[in-house]
Write a protein that holds these residues in place. Sequence first.
Motif, PDB file in Angstrom:
ATOM      1  N   GLN A 161       5.171  29.241   3.454  1.00  0.00           N
ATOM      2  CA  GLN A 161       4.118  28.239   3.618  1.00  0.00           C
ATOM      3  C   GLN A 161       3.583  27.741   2.271  1.00  0.00           C
ATOM      4  O   GLN A 161       2.889  26.727   2.227  1.00  0.00           O
ATOM      5  CB  GLN A 161       2.971  28.814   4.441  1.00  0.00           C
ATOM      6  N   ALA A 162       3.899  28.482   1.206  1.00  0.00           N
ATOM      7  CA  ALA A 162       3.562  28.084  -0.166  1.00  0.00           C
ATOM      8  C   ALA A 162       2.067  27.857  -0.365  1.00  0.00           C
ATOM      9  O   ALA A 162       1.654  27.006  -1.157  1.00  0.00           O
ATOM     10  CB  ALA A 162       4.341  26.829  -0.564  1.00  0.00           C
ATOM     11  N   SER A 163       1.246  28.631   0.310  1.00  0.00           N
ATOM     12  CA  SER A 163      -0.204  28.434   0.212  1.00  0.00           C
ATOM     13  C   SER A 163      -0.719  28.645  -1.208  1.00  0.00           C
ATOM     14  O   SER A 163      -1.600  27.916  -1.677  1.00  0.00           O
ATOM     15  CB  SER A 163      -0.919  29.383   1.174  1.00  0.00           C
TER      16      SER A 163
ATOM     17  N   GLY B 250      -2.699  23.578  -6.991  1.00  0.00           N
ATOM     18  CA  GLY B 250      -2.623  22.157  -7.276  1.00  0.00           C
ATOM     19  C   GLY B 250      -1.237  21.570  -7.339  1.00  0.00           C
ATOM     20  O   GLY B 250      -1.064  20.425  -7.796  1.00  0.00           O
ATOM     21  N   LEU B 251      -0.219  22.300  -6.871  1.00  0.00           N
ATOM     22  CA  LEU B 251       1.161  21.808  -6.919  1.00  0.00           C
ATOM     23  C   LEU B 251       1.624  21.351  -5.548  1.00  0.00           C
ATOM     24  O   LEU B 251       1.179  21.868  -4.523  1.00  0.00           O
ATOM     25  CB  LEU B 251       2.095  22.911  -7.431  1.00  0.00           C
ATOM     26  N   ASN B 252       2.546  20.411  -5.521  1.00  0.00           N
ATOM     27  CA  ASN B 252       3.174  19.964  -4.288  1.00  0.00           C
ATOM     28  C   ASN B 252       4.521  20.664  -4.152  1.00  0.00           C
ATOM     29  O   ASN B 252       5.467  20.349  -4.892  1.00  0.00           O
ATOM     30  CB  ASN B 252       3.367  18.453  -4.313  1.00  0.00           C
TER      31      ASN B 252
ATOM     32  N   LEU C  57       2.919  31.108 -12.740  1.00  0.00           N
ATOM     33  CA  LEU C  57       3.185  31.078 -11.302  1.00  0.00           C
ATOM     34  C   LEU C  57       4.674  30.960 -11.035  1.00  0.00           C
ATOM     35  O   LEU C  57       5.349  30.087 -11.590  1.00  0.00           O
ATOM     36  CB  LEU C  57       2.472  29.876 -10.659  1.00  0.00           C
ATOM     37  N   ALA C  58       5.179  31.842 -10.180  1.00  0.00           N
ATOM     38  CA  ALA C  58       6.517  31.693  -9.612  1.00  0.00           C
ATOM     39  C   ALA C  58       6.321  31.044  -8.248  1.00  0.00           C
ATOM     40  O   ALA C  58       5.914  31.712  -7.290  1.00  0.00           O
ATOM     41  CB  ALA C  58       7.207  33.037  -9.489  1.00  0.00           C
ATOM     42  N   PRO C  59       6.570  29.728  -8.127  1.00  0.00           N
ATOM     43  CA  PRO C  59       6.183  28.989  -6.925  1.00  0.00           C
ATOM     44  C   PRO C  59       7.165  29.157  -5.783  1.00  0.00           C
ATOM     45  O   PRO C  59       8.296  29.649  -5.959  1.00  0.00           O
ATOM     46  CB  PRO C  59       6.171  27.535  -7.425  1.00  0.00           C
TER      47      PRO C  59
ATOM     48  N   PRO D   6      -9.233  25.584  -2.997  1.00  0.00           N
ATOM     49  CA  PRO D   6      -7.813  25.213  -2.982  1.00  0.00           C
ATOM     50  C   PRO D   6      -7.589  23.709  -2.951  1.00  0.00           C
ATOM     51  O   PRO D   6      -6.616  23.208  -3.528  1.00  0.00           O
ATOM     52  CB  PRO D   6      -7.289  25.875  -1.701  1.00  0.00           C
ATOM     53  N   ALA D   7      -8.475  22.991  -2.281  1.00  0.00           N
ATOM     54  CA  ALA D   7      -8.348  21.529  -2.234  1.00  0.00           C
ATOM     55  C   ALA D   7      -8.493  20.923  -3.625  1.00  0.00           C
ATOM     56  O   ALA D   7      -7.951  19.850  -3.905  1.00  0.00           O
ATOM     57  CB  ALA D   7      -9.393  20.941  -1.287  1.00  0.00           C
TER      58      ALA D   7
END
Length: 261
Positions: free
Chosen positions: A41-43, A49-51, A89-91, A230-231
């Motif tokens: 889900q990549a929360s 702040g990444l897409n 971060l390892a996304p 988070p937003a």
Amino acid sequence: MSVICIVNQKGGVGKTTTAAALADGLSERGKRVLLVDWDPQASLTISLGLNPETLKQTIYNVLAATVSNGTGPSIADITLKTPNSNIDLAPANVELSQAQLDLVNVPQREQVLKKMLQPVRQSYDFVLVDCLPSLGLLTINALTAADKVLIPLQADFLAMKGLAFLLSTIIRVKDRINPGLEILGILFTMTNPRTLHCKEVIDVTRRAFNSRIRIFDTCIPTSVRFKEAPAAGQSILTYAPDSEGANAYRSLTEEVLNEKS
């Protein structure tokens, strides 16, 4: 250094919030931190702040290369800098959902994340792994790679009922795969001390487990700030640094550091 996986098979208990806030708290104390988004889900990726949909390489690409023993990116290759110079971060993105299938027929399939993290372990003081709300192969990998487990637990009766199953899973991994695994502690989240139900859940849990499992003194309060942060692509410590929630996570940071020392 220490690898801490943040685990609860129940969703919405504050795993991602805790990962991001604890990373910032540790950074404030001069620690280098790698955040690992281990959830399709990549929360965590989104909350920083990444897409996820625009990322060319994620933790899944490292997993796929490790599983196939082929050429591919290492975890250092896909790690991204964050606005905080002490935190990398390892996304992740939705591709990580394929990992459950990829791992099924792999020898020592529980050891894949541990192998992935090995080259970067000495580059950080802490690696925080934000797990998905499941006790499947991805979470077993996180428990196998970890030194310690942090369990966010909503101060709610139904959330508490699932704790025994989670603890039995942790014990099985410790007995069969990772004998050095320890439970760092249970962290109560979304607490409202003014309600009798919240007080009762915390009291019952402390009586049931405190002699065997650490219950953090810190309790994380309910606050709309946790939804707003988070937003804004930030943790609570950077979004609302003087808030009650931010100070609660600073208190948790001190407990984690004191335990480590």
